[in-house]
Design a protein around this motif. Structure first.
Motif, short mmCIF file in Angstrom:
data_model
loop_
_atom_site.label_atom_id
_atom_site.label_comp_id
_atom_site.label_asym_id
_atom_site.label_seq_id
_atom_site.Cartn_x
_atom_site.Cartn_y
_atom_site.Cartn_z
N PRO A 333 0.83 -1.21 0.00
CA PRO A 333 0.00 0.00 0.00
C PRO A 333 0.86 1.27 0.00
CG PRO A 333 -0.92 -1.60 1.52
CD PRO A 333 0.40 -2.16 1.07
N GLY A 334 0.52 2.18 -0.90
CA GLY A 334 1.26 3.43 -0.99
C GLY A 334 2.31 3.45 -2.09
N ASP A 335 2.65 2.28 -2.65
CA ASP A 335 3.65 2.23 -3.72
C ASP A 335 3.11 2.93 -4.98
OD1 ASP A 335 5.37 0.86 -2.14
OD2 ASP A 335 5.08 -1.10 -3.09
N PRO A 336 3.96 3.72 -5.65
CA PRO A 336 3.55 4.34 -6.93
C PRO A 336 3.64 3.32 -8.07
CG PRO A 336 5.77 5.01 -6.36
CD PRO A 336 5.30 4.17 -5.22
N VAL A 337 2.56 3.23 -8.87
CA VAL A 337 2.53 2.27 -9.96
C VAL A 337 1.86 2.92 -11.17
CG1 VAL A 337 2.47 0.23 -8.48
CG2 VAL A 337 0.33 1.34 -9.16
N GLU A 338 1.89 2.17 -12.27
CA GLU A 338 1.12 2.53 -13.45
C GLU A 338 0.27 1.34 -13.86
OE1 GLU A 338 3.36 3.98 -16.73
OE2 GLU A 338 3.58 5.99 -15.89
N PHE A 339 -1.02 1.61 -14.10
CA PHE A 339 -1.92 0.59 -14.63
C PHE A 339 -1.99 0.78 -16.13
CE2 PHE A 339 -3.12 0.73 -10.21
CZ PHE A 339 -3.51 -0.58 -9.91
#
Length: 353
Positions: A333-339
């Motif tokens: 939780p809180g990790d930056p990602v791209e969908f």
């Protein structure tokens, strides 16, 4: 008020506004005007006055409940116009007749007057009164309840009936037929949607669609770009929070859905067609849609993992990936990602107002 019919279709009857060019009475004004007319009719004492005022009262109610033009009503032959088997009146020309329903209470009152000694002598000419005189009576009754002339004239009564039917959910094409209008464009003046109205309808439709589809990801917006070739079309929509979603559909679908720039649409993507990657400076890939988000939670099973992220506008996006991929990513939780998802994975739904 937002309303969804049992069928799941959006009912826009409470959303539309009426053109400023159209004069009509709101329900409270209509009640006051009708009550003023009734009080005036009931105040008659001499038999000739009772007869004359009742005649004008019935004329008023017929105009009010049919939305017909005054000239149509004044030319009626009351011995033939009313259906003996039900509360209907036949209006229109011979080449374009129409039947308009009437309230049972009014139909009963009309029939009683026609059969009474007062009304019997008027058979065939019950509504043949001077139009100017009828207008003056309307103006006087309107003045008694504080209504301007343009609100109580026969045309305003016609407009009021149109608005009543539209707000009751009667389709605009049916309203056109009841009014006896030759053009739908004329009727459309009664029903206009402001940007806020459209937004409310579209959001209601969005919620209805979400309940009917298994797709976890849905995006509500308006089409801002359409590019076509002989076979396929690329459609770009933009949400209120400026998120852009690209979809590739066939030209047949584009035509069937009547999609064009400005159309309200809902784009949906099933979670198994969405990929998720950690956000880094340089990521390459063929997916047209890339949405930055932060991880909310990861739910794992021995085979699959559901990855839920939160977009900057507060909406959620979901990906369903293999358990092995989830272990490699080790998302928290809180990790930056791209969908990521491809344009051909996006299904479009149009919102019909």
């Amino acid at each position: 008020m937002q309303e969804i019919k049992r069928s799941g279709k959006v009912c826009p009857r409470e959303f539309f506004s009426v053109s400023d060019q159209v004069s009509y009475l709101e329900p409270s004004q209509m009640c006051a005007f009708e009550e003023a007319f009734r009080t005036w009719k009931d105040a008659a004492r001499r038999m000739d006055s009772v007869r004359a005022r009742t005649r004008l009262w019935l004329l008023f109610l017929l105009v009010r409940h049919t939305g017909a033009r005054l000239g149509e009503i004044l030319s009626l032959d009351d011995t033939e116009a009313f259906d003996a088997n039900g509360p209907f009146v036949r209006l229109g020309r011979e080449d374009r007749p129409r039947e308009v329903p009437l309230p049972e209470e009014f139909y009963t009152e009309l029939a009683a007057f026609q059969e009474s000694p007062m009304g019997y002598g008027l058979r065939g000419e019950l509504f043949r009164v001077d139009p100017g005189y009828f207008r003056r009576i309307c103006y006087e009754r309107g003045k008694e309840c504080g209504l301007a002339k343009d609100l109580v004239c026969p045309k305003s009564l016609r407009n009021t009936r149109a608005v009543e039917m539209l707000r009751s959910g009667v389709p605009i094409t049916i309203v056109k037929e009841v009014l006896g209008q030759s053009s739908l464009d004329l009727t459309a003046n009664f029903q206009q949607f402001s940007p806020g109205d459209v937004q409310s309808i579209v959001r209601t439709a969005h919620e209805a669609m979400r309940k009917r589809t298994s797709a976890r990801n849905s995006f509500l917006g308006h089409v801002i770009q359409v590019d076509t070739d002989p076979v396929m079309a690329q459609v770009v929509l933009e949400t209120r929070s400026n998120i852009k979603i690209s979809s590739v559909i066939t030209m047949d679908s584009l035509r069937n859905l009547k999609i064009q720039v400005g159309s309200p649409v809902v784009a949906t993507v099933k979670a198994p067609l969405v990929n998720v990657l950690r956000r880094v400076e340089h990521i390459s890939g063929s997916a047209r849609n890339r949405l930055e988000a932060e991880i909310l939670r990861v739910t794992e099973t021995p085979v699959l993992a559901e990855v839920l992220g939160r977009l900057p506008d507060g909406s959620d996006v979901c990906a369903l990936i293999s358990a092995h991929s989830a272990q490699d990513l080790a998302l928290k939780p809180g990790d930056p990602v791209e969908f990521w998802f491809k344009a051909m994975s996006v299904v479009l739904n149009t919102v019909q107002l």
